[in-house]
Scaffold this motif. Sequence first.
Motif, PDB file in Angstrom:
ATOM      1  N   CYS A   1       6.272  30.521   2.331  1.00  0.00           N
ATOM      2  CA  CYS A   1       5.369  30.559   1.178  1.00  0.00           C
ATOM      3  C   CYS A   1       5.760  29.602   0.062  1.00  0.00           C
ATOM      4  N   GLY A   2       6.939  29.013   0.125  1.00  0.00           N
ATOM      5  CA  GLY A   2       7.337  28.093  -0.934  1.00  0.00           C
ATOM      6  C   GLY A   2       7.468  28.764  -2.278  1.00  0.00           C
ATOM      7  N   LEU A   3       8.181  29.902  -2.337  1.00  0.00           N
ATOM      8  CA  LEU A   3       8.311  30.654  -3.577  1.00  0.00           C
ATOM      9  C   LEU A   3       9.317  29.993  -4.507  1.00  0.00           C
ATOM     10  N   PRO A   4       9.116  30.074  -5.809  1.00  0.00           N
ATOM     11  CA  PRO A   4      10.114  29.535  -6.747  1.00  0.00           C
ATOM     12  C   PRO A   4      11.389  30.368  -6.681  1.00  0.00           C
ATOM     13  N   PRO A   5      12.548  29.744  -6.878  1.00  0.00           N
ATOM     14  CA  PRO A   5      13.818  30.476  -6.730  1.00  0.00           C
ATOM     15  C   PRO A   5      14.025  31.572  -7.766  1.00  0.00           C
ATOM     16  N   ASP A   6      13.316  31.516  -8.886  1.00  0.00           N
ATOM     17  CA  ASP A   6      13.502  32.525  -9.924  1.00  0.00           C
ATOM     18  C   ASP A   6      12.622  33.755  -9.716  1.00  0.00           C
ATOM     19  N   ARG A   7      11.916  33.821  -8.600  1.00  0.00           N
ATOM     20  CA  ARG A   7      11.081  34.997  -8.310  1.00  0.00           C
ATOM     21  C   ARG A   7      11.669  35.724  -7.109  1.00  0.00           C
ATOM     22  N   PRO A   8      12.599  36.637  -7.322  1.00  0.00           N
ATOM     23  CA  PRO A   8      13.296  37.275  -6.206  1.00  0.00           C
ATOM     24  C   PRO A   8      12.396  38.245  -5.457  1.00  0.00           C
ATOM     25  N   LEU A   9      12.688  38.408  -4.177  1.00  0.00           N
ATOM     26  CA  LEU A   9      12.021  39.394  -3.331  1.00  0.00           C
ATOM     27  C   LEU A   9      13.016  40.493  -2.990  1.00  0.00           C
ATOM     28  N   ALA A  10      12.494  41.636  -2.599  1.00  0.00           N
ATOM     29  CA  ALA A  10      13.341  42.784  -2.299  1.00  0.00           C
ATOM     30  C   ALA A  10      13.957  42.624  -0.914  1.00  0.00           C
ATOM     31  N   ASP A  11      15.189  43.035  -0.798  1.00  0.00           N
ATOM     32  CA  ASP A  11      15.875  43.037   0.494  1.00  0.00           C
ATOM     33  C   ASP A  11      15.962  44.471   0.999  1.00  0.00           C
ATOM     34  N   GLY A  12      15.905  44.597   2.300  1.00  0.00           N
ATOM     35  CA  GLY A  12      16.043  45.912   2.899  1.00  0.00           C
ATOM     36  C   GLY A  12      14.720  46.615   3.094  1.00  0.00           C
ATOM     37  N   PRO A  13      14.720  47.663   3.914  1.00  0.00           N
ATOM     38  CA  PRO A  13      13.481  48.407   4.191  1.00  0.00           C
ATOM     39  C   PRO A  13      12.934  49.083   2.945  1.00  0.00           C
ATOM     40  N   ALA A  14      11.627  49.317   2.973  1.00  0.00           N
ATOM     41  CA  ALA A  14      10.971  50.028   1.867  1.00  0.00           C
ATOM     42  C   ALA A  14      11.229  51.524   2.027  1.00  0.00           C
ATOM     43  N   ARG A  15      11.936  52.109   1.080  1.00  0.00           N
ATOM     44  CA  ARG A  15      12.317  53.520   1.180  1.00  0.00           C
ATOM     45  C   ARG A  15      11.444  54.453   0.343  1.00  0.00           C
ATOM     46  N   THR A  16      10.846  53.936  -0.711  1.00  0.00           N
ATOM     47  CA  THR A  16      10.065  54.783  -1.594  1.00  0.00           C
ATOM     48  C   THR A  16       8.579  54.620  -1.308  1.00  0.00           C
ATOM     49  N   ARG A  17       7.809  55.569  -1.819  1.00  0.00           N
ATOM     50  CA  ARG A  17       6.361  55.517  -1.615  1.00  0.00           C
ATOM     51  C   ARG A  17       5.754  54.287  -2.268  1.00  0.00           C
ATOM     52  N   GLN A  18       6.232  53.943  -3.450  1.00  0.00           N
ATOM     53  CA  GLN A  18       5.699  52.777  -4.138  1.00  0.00           C
ATOM     54  C   GLN A  18       6.011  51.490  -3.370  1.00  0.00           C
ATOM     55  N   ALA A  19       7.220  51.383  -2.855  1.00  0.00           N
ATOM     56  CA  ALA A  19       7.587  50.179  -2.101  1.00  0.00           C
ATOM     57  C   ALA A  19       6.772  50.067  -0.821  1.00  0.00           C
ATOM     58  N   ARG A  20       6.546  51.187  -0.141  1.00  0.00           N
ATOM     59  CA  ARG A  20       5.733  51.147   1.087  1.00  0.00           C
ATOM     60  C   ARG A  20       4.296  50.751   0.774  1.00  0.00           C
ATOM     61  N   ALA A  21       3.746  51.288  -0.309  1.00  0.00           N
ATOM     62  CA  ALA A  21       2.365  50.947  -0.667  1.00  0.00           C
ATOM     63  C   ALA A  21       2.229  49.463  -0.984  1.00  0.00           C
ATOM     64  N   ARG A  22       3.203  48.916  -1.709  1.00  0.00           N
ATOM     65  CA  ARG A  22       3.150  47.489  -2.026  1.00  0.00           C
ATOM     66  C   ARG A  22       3.270  46.642  -0.754  1.00  0.00           C
ATOM     67  N   ALA A  23       4.179  47.033   0.134  1.00  0.00           N
ATOM     68  CA  ALA A  23       4.341  46.276   1.381  1.00  0.00           C
ATOM     69  C   ALA A  23       3.088  46.338   2.228  1.00  0.00           C
ATOM     70  N   ALA A  24       2.447  47.517   2.260  1.00  0.00           N
ATOM     71  CA  ALA A  24       1.211  47.643   3.032  1.00  0.00           C
ATOM     72  C   ALA A  24       0.093  46.791   2.437  1.00  0.00           C
ATOM     73  N   LEU A  25       0.012  46.756   1.112  1.00  0.00           N
ATOM     74  CA  LEU A  25      -1.012  45.922   0.471  1.00  0.00           C
ATOM     75  C   LEU A  25      -0.775  44.443   0.756  1.00  0.00           C
ATOM     76  N   TRP A  26       0.488  44.028   0.694  1.00  0.00           N
ATOM     77  CA  TRP A  26       0.799  42.628   1.008  1.00  0.00           C
ATOM     78  C   TRP A  26       0.418  42.293   2.453  1.00  0.00           C
ATOM     79  N   TYR A  27       0.820  43.159   3.370  1.00  0.00           N
ATOM     80  CA  TYR A  27       0.561  42.886   4.790  1.00  0.00           C
ATOM     81  C   TYR A  27      -0.937  42.819   5.050  1.00  0.00           C
TER      82      TYR A  27
END
Length: 416
Positions: free
Chosen positions: A82-108
């Motif tokens: 995606c060519g992301l800028p280095p100052d915009r970090p992404l999350a590492d590791g599996p999505a453990r919370t409901r909010q993280a899963r919802a965001r990952a599902a929306l992205w996918y």
Amino acid sequence: MTPLLGRRARLRWLHLIIGGALLMPYFLVGTVIVGSYSADANVFSSPVNQLTAFGFALPMAAVTALFPLARPLSVAAARALCGLPPDRPLADGPARTRQARARAALWYTLHVALGGIISGMTLALTPFAVGVSVLPFLSTVRDSPALDVPQALDRPWLLALAPLAGIAMLAAMAGCAAAAGALLANRAPVLLGPTPDDRLAAAERRAAALAVRNQLARELHDSVGHALSAVTLQAGAARRVLDSDPEFVREALTAIEETTRRTVGELDSVLGLLRQGAEDAAGPAGPGLDALDGLLARCGVPVSYTAEGDQGAVAEAVAREAYRIVQEGLSNALRHGGHGAPVRLRITVRTEELEIVMDSPLPDRPPPLRPGGGHGLPGIAERAALLGGRTGAGPHDGGWRLTACLPLRTPGRGRP
């Protein structure tokens, strides 16, 4: 042309093509669902049926993306393509919370939806645009049933514009791909970035790692600092009586040898924990109250030691901290109490706590200040606080008294 066909644009286009490939299983299931009630024998012949199948595919994709491992896979692809800028970090590791899963599902879902559209355009529009571009040059293409162009033969100027029309179609397709890729790159930090829970967990991991580092620093300070103080004192005393008292010199050298050997062993233990890393370092194992006799015998000052109570009832963690507190107290007595000044030590094991009381004389004149100040007393206070205990230090009856009270039981607490 760089925004449309540059390296970053090409990588984002590839990312969208991957999204279209990921959409295909869901789309095929959607066509089966549509075909079960559609009157058309061929579902793919009807644009309405295809759009309906596309609509069925997206919720199915969103459901599968709720699994925790969907986020690290999406993050890996987004970082690479995606060519992301280095100052915009992404999350590492599996999505453990409901909010993280919802965001990952929306992205996918957004990824496969845009990827399906761009992939369809790439597969359908590319050959058509190429065919239109070569109309003036290849009669076989003009006669092809796939292109309905007989009317254009009567208007040569329209036929002459066909290459421009084909290039415009390809440029429009590249522009759509670039816009879709930019949209994904813009949304990636929001949907795949760390959630507040992720940031809290990361802060807790950093705090735990810092606590372990501080603990190891205390171990090194107390062990090595005491050894250096004792060795310095013994060596200085031996130098002064080198010619007049050989027996004392021999005893001093023996004490130096035993002190350094014991300290090297403790240093190896602490350095081994540093090599393991913060996650594996559950806490450095060290000597306990049963090793006090050896410490007092070769510490460099005469010590009057009194033990009261059952020391066998003291937990291992408490015994280790008690040893280090005594060691640091002796180091302070060596540095500040004057050469050969006697020290009184009393350790009392009561029903609920262990008490350490150490009395040492004050020097005739204040010792010189060390750059940066000392860390002994704060380290002692930290050790006691970790176990829920307390400490005190200050002048007492013309001398200096160090006290520490450590609870024998610390329910719900442990060493970092």
